[in-house]
Design a protein around this motif. Structure first.
Motif, PDB file in Angstrom:
ATOM      1  N   LYS A   1       0.917  -1.301  -0.067  1.00 43.47           N
ATOM      2  CA  LYS A   1       0.348   0.115  -0.485  1.00 43.47           C
ATOM      3  C   LYS A   1       0.643   1.270  -0.068  1.00 43.47           C
ATOM      4  O   LYS A   1       0.207   2.309  -0.163  1.00 43.47           O
ATOM      5  CB  LYS A   1      -0.787  -0.241   1.301  1.00 43.47           C
ATOM      6  N   GLY A   2       2.074   1.308   0.092  1.00 45.30           N
ATOM      7  CA  GLY A   2       2.889   2.633   0.360  1.00 45.30           C
ATOM      8  C   GLY A   2       3.979   2.391  -1.012  1.00 45.30           C
ATOM      9  O   GLY A   2       4.561   3.580  -0.894  1.00 45.30           O
ATOM     10  N   LEU A   3       3.630   1.459  -1.400  1.00 38.50           N
ATOM     11  CA  LEU A   3       4.656   1.909  -2.713  1.00 38.50           C
ATOM     12  C   LEU A   3       3.325   2.601  -3.724  1.00 38.50           C
ATOM     13  O   LEU A   3       2.704   3.842  -4.094  1.00 38.50           O
ATOM     14  CB  LEU A   3       4.055   0.402  -3.794  1.00 38.50           C
ATOM     15  N   PRO A   4       4.780   3.441  -5.143  1.00 36.08           N
ATOM     16  CA  PRO A   4       3.717   4.116  -6.222  1.00 36.08           C
ATOM     17  C   PRO A   4       2.800   4.092  -5.744  1.00 36.08           C
ATOM     18  O   PRO A   4       2.723   2.378  -6.487  1.00 36.08           O
ATOM     19  CB  PRO A   4       5.429   5.019  -6.371  1.00 36.08           C
TER      20      PRO A   4
ATOM     21  N   GLU B   1      -6.877  -3.809  -1.809  1.00 37.88           N
ATOM     22  CA  GLU B   1      -6.854  -3.218  -0.823  1.00 37.88           C
ATOM     23  C   GLU B   1      -6.690  -1.706  -1.746  1.00 37.88           C
ATOM     24  O   GLU B   1      -6.532  -1.646  -2.843  1.00 37.88           O
ATOM     25  CB  GLU B   1      -5.277  -3.246  -0.656  1.00 37.88           C
ATOM     26  N   LEU B   2      -7.939  -0.517  -1.189  1.00 37.64           N
ATOM     27  CA  LEU B   2      -8.313   0.220  -1.641  1.00 37.64           C
ATOM     28  C   LEU B   2      -6.876   1.257  -1.463  1.00 37.64           C
ATOM     29  O   LEU B   2      -6.431   0.852  -0.131  1.00 37.64           O
ATOM     30  CB  LEU B   2      -9.304   0.855  -0.932  1.00 37.64           C
ATOM     31  N   SER B   3      -6.902   1.903  -2.212  1.00 32.72           N
ATOM     32  CA  SER B   3      -5.562   2.976  -2.256  1.00 32.72           C
ATOM     33  C   SER B   3      -5.856   4.139  -1.666  1.00 32.72           C
ATOM     34  O   SER B   3      -6.880   4.384  -1.878  1.00 32.72           O
ATOM     35  CB  SER B   3      -5.059   3.428  -3.703  1.00 32.72           C
TER      36      SER B   3
ATOM     37  N   ARG C   1       4.140   1.155  -9.374  1.00 29.47           N
ATOM     38  CA  ARG C   1       4.531   0.429  -9.033  1.00 29.47           C
ATOM     39  C   ARG C   1       3.107  -0.349  -8.530  1.00 29.47           C
ATOM     40  O   ARG C   1       3.200  -2.282  -8.513  1.00 29.47           O
ATOM     41  CB  ARG C   1       5.476   0.740  -7.517  1.00 29.47           C
ATOM     42  N   HIS C   2       2.592  -0.227  -7.662  1.00 34.64           N
ATOM     43  CA  HIS C   2       1.316  -0.582  -6.938  1.00 34.64           C
ATOM     44  C   HIS C   2      -0.084  -1.301  -7.979  1.00 34.64           C
ATOM     45  O   HIS C   2       0.183  -2.461  -7.569  1.00 34.64           O
ATOM     46  CB  HIS C   2       0.361   0.069  -5.482  1.00 34.64           C
ATOM     47  N   GLN C   3       0.768  -0.769  -9.250  1.00 35.71           N
ATOM     48  CA  GLN C   3      -0.323  -1.553 -10.178  1.00 35.71           C
ATOM     49  C   GLN C   3       0.027  -2.358 -11.060  1.00 35.71           C
ATOM     50  O   GLN C   3      -0.887  -3.256 -10.772  1.00 35.71           O
ATOM     51  CB  GLN C   3      -1.040  -0.145 -11.286  1.00 35.71           C
ATOM     52  N   ASP C   4       1.242  -3.024 -10.666  1.00 34.16           N
ATOM     53  CA  ASP C   4       1.808  -4.028 -10.776  1.00 34.16           C
ATOM     54  C   ASP C   4       1.199  -5.369 -10.864  1.00 34.16           C
ATOM     55  O   ASP C   4       0.958  -6.400 -11.539  1.00 34.16           O
ATOM     56  CB  ASP C   4       3.162  -4.032 -10.823  1.00 34.16           C
ATOM     57  N   TYR C   5       1.260  -4.946  -9.002  1.00 36.75           N
ATOM     58  CA  TYR C   5       0.756  -5.756  -8.320  1.00 36.75           C
ATOM     59  C   TYR C   5      -0.592  -6.763  -8.442  1.00 36.75           C
ATOM     60  O   TYR C   5      -0.823  -7.895  -8.399  1.00 36.75           O
ATOM     61  CB  TYR C   5       1.057  -5.758  -7.229  1.00 36.75           C
ATOM     62  N   GLU C   6      -1.311  -4.930  -8.636  1.00 32.90           N
ATOM     63  CA  GLU C   6      -2.951  -5.228  -8.674  1.00 32.90           C
ATOM     64  C   GLU C   6      -2.853  -6.093 -10.054  1.00 32.90           C
ATOM     65  O   GLU C   6      -3.839  -6.737 -10.453  1.00 32.90           O
ATOM     66  CB  GLU C   6      -3.482  -4.374  -8.514  1.00 32.90           C
ATOM     67  N   GLU C   7      -2.266  -6.321 -10.608  1.00 30.91           N
ATOM     68  CA  GLU C   7      -2.681  -7.092 -12.077  1.00 30.91           C
ATOM     69  C   GLU C   7      -2.332  -8.344 -11.875  1.00 30.91           C
ATOM     70  O   GLU C   7      -3.214  -8.701 -12.917  1.00 30.91           O
ATOM     71  CB  GLU C   7      -1.795  -6.300 -13.302  1.00 30.91           C
ATOM     72  N   ILE C   8      -0.808  -8.032 -11.302  1.00 27.81           N
ATOM     73  CA  ILE C   8      -0.754  -9.560 -10.830  1.00 27.81           C
ATOM     74  C   ILE C   8      -2.037 -10.750  -9.974  1.00 27.81           C
ATOM     75  O   ILE C   8      -2.633 -11.625 -10.767  1.00 27.81           O
ATOM     76  CB  ILE C   8       0.066 -10.264  -9.747  1.00 27.81           C
ATOM     77  N   ARG C   9      -2.511  -9.862  -9.280  1.00 28.83           N
ATOM     78  CA  ARG C   9      -3.868 -10.032  -8.312  1.00 28.83           C
ATOM     79  C   ARG C   9      -4.924 -10.878  -9.527  1.00 28.83           C
ATOM     80  O   ARG C   9      -5.666 -11.765  -9.158  1.00 28.83           O
ATOM     81  CB  ARG C   9      -4.489  -9.390  -7.133  1.00 28.83           C
ATOM     82  N   ALA C  10      -5.152  -9.685 -10.474  1.00 27.42           N
ATOM     83  CA  ALA C  10      -6.394  -9.546 -11.347  1.00 27.42           C
ATOM     84  C   ALA C  10      -6.538 -10.752 -12.011  1.00 27.42           C
ATOM     85  O   ALA C  10      -7.361 -11.377 -12.926  1.00 27.42           O
ATOM     86  CB  ALA C  10      -6.683  -8.222 -12.561  1.00 27.42           C
TER      87      ALA C  10
END
Length: 244
Positions: free
Chosen positions: A36-39, A60-62, A42-51
């Motif tokens: 949650k503390g990432l820019p 997790e809400l930003s 970078r945070h979106q990269d992890y959300e794409e993996i989750r998706a």
């Protein structure tokens, strides 16, 4: 060739998907705070993996950082006028005010009502789109495909010395998607209801604003298991008059 052949077997595909989902969750769960503390990029990269999972996963809400809103509106006389302002929105101007230019009459009524509730602390106009700072609720449409709905508001109140969040979604019962979205809200409440104080769908029936709190088991079970339309539920005893 062996891999392609194995991919044709339904049971194997389901097991691989299940194992992959559990593996990603084991990797990401312990790092939720750091992620949650990432820019944003970078945070979106992890959300794409989750998706990539075949079924939606809890995200997790930003923290929202910016919002464009109009401080001017066109009034009934087609003249440019100041938009009505209200306080306590999580994103406000330097005076702590938020313009209600993007809210329709029902939505304004809901916001004003929630402001009068005891312990009102703040509120958030949920963006109606897929975004890191938007609360989305997934559901299957009539064809079985995954879709997302975005409730209009999240309100925060002090209840028993704790800050409690409530979802309130004013949505016309006459709209084509009213029935399926009401059920989607109930399914969300069945899974995550303990995390919220209220999860309400609101609609105007015969000039009266009515609410269905799907966080209540009686309401939730009726919506999930009784074969009725949204308007039937709003007119039933399980609904209440919506007041602040």
């Amino acid at each position: 060739m062996r891999t392609a052949a194995l991919a044709m077997i339904k049971e194997i595909r389901e097991k691989v998907d299940r194992e992959a989902t559990e593996l990603v969750e084991r990797w990401l769960a312990p790092q939720r705070g750091e992620l949650k503390g990432l820019p944003d990029v970078r945070h979106q990269d992890y959300e794409e993996i989750r998706a990539m999972t075949i079924a939606p996963q809890r995200g997790e809400l930003s923290r929202p950082k910016s919002r464009m809103e109009d401080f001017k509106v066109i009034d009934a006389d087609d003249q440019l006028a100041d938009a009505p302002l209200i306080g306590k929105h999580l994103m406000s101007d330097e005076h702590g005010m938020f313009p209600m230019s993007s809210l329709n009459a029902w939505e304004r009524e809901v916001v004003m009502a929630e402001q009068t509730r005891p312990g009102a602390l703040g509120w958030y106009r949920n963006p109606p789109r897929s975004a890191g700072d938007s609360l989305g609720i997934v559901y299957r449409d009539q064809q079985g495909n995954w879709r997302s709905m975005y409730p209009d508001f999240v309100f925060f109140h002090e209840v028993g010395g704790e800050v409690k969040a409530s979802i309130v979604d004013p949505h016309g019962h006459h709209l084509p998607d009213a029935d399926i979205k009401l059920k989607a809200l109930a399914e969300f409440a069945q899974q995550f209801g303990a995390d919220f104080y209220r999860i309400e769908a609101v609609s105007q029936v015969e000039n009266v604003m009515r609410a269905l709190d799907t966080a209540r088991p009686a309401v939730r079970n009726a919506v999930l298991f009784e074969n009725k339309s949204a308007v039937d539920f709003y007119m039933a005893d399980i609904a209440i008059d919506y007041v602040g």
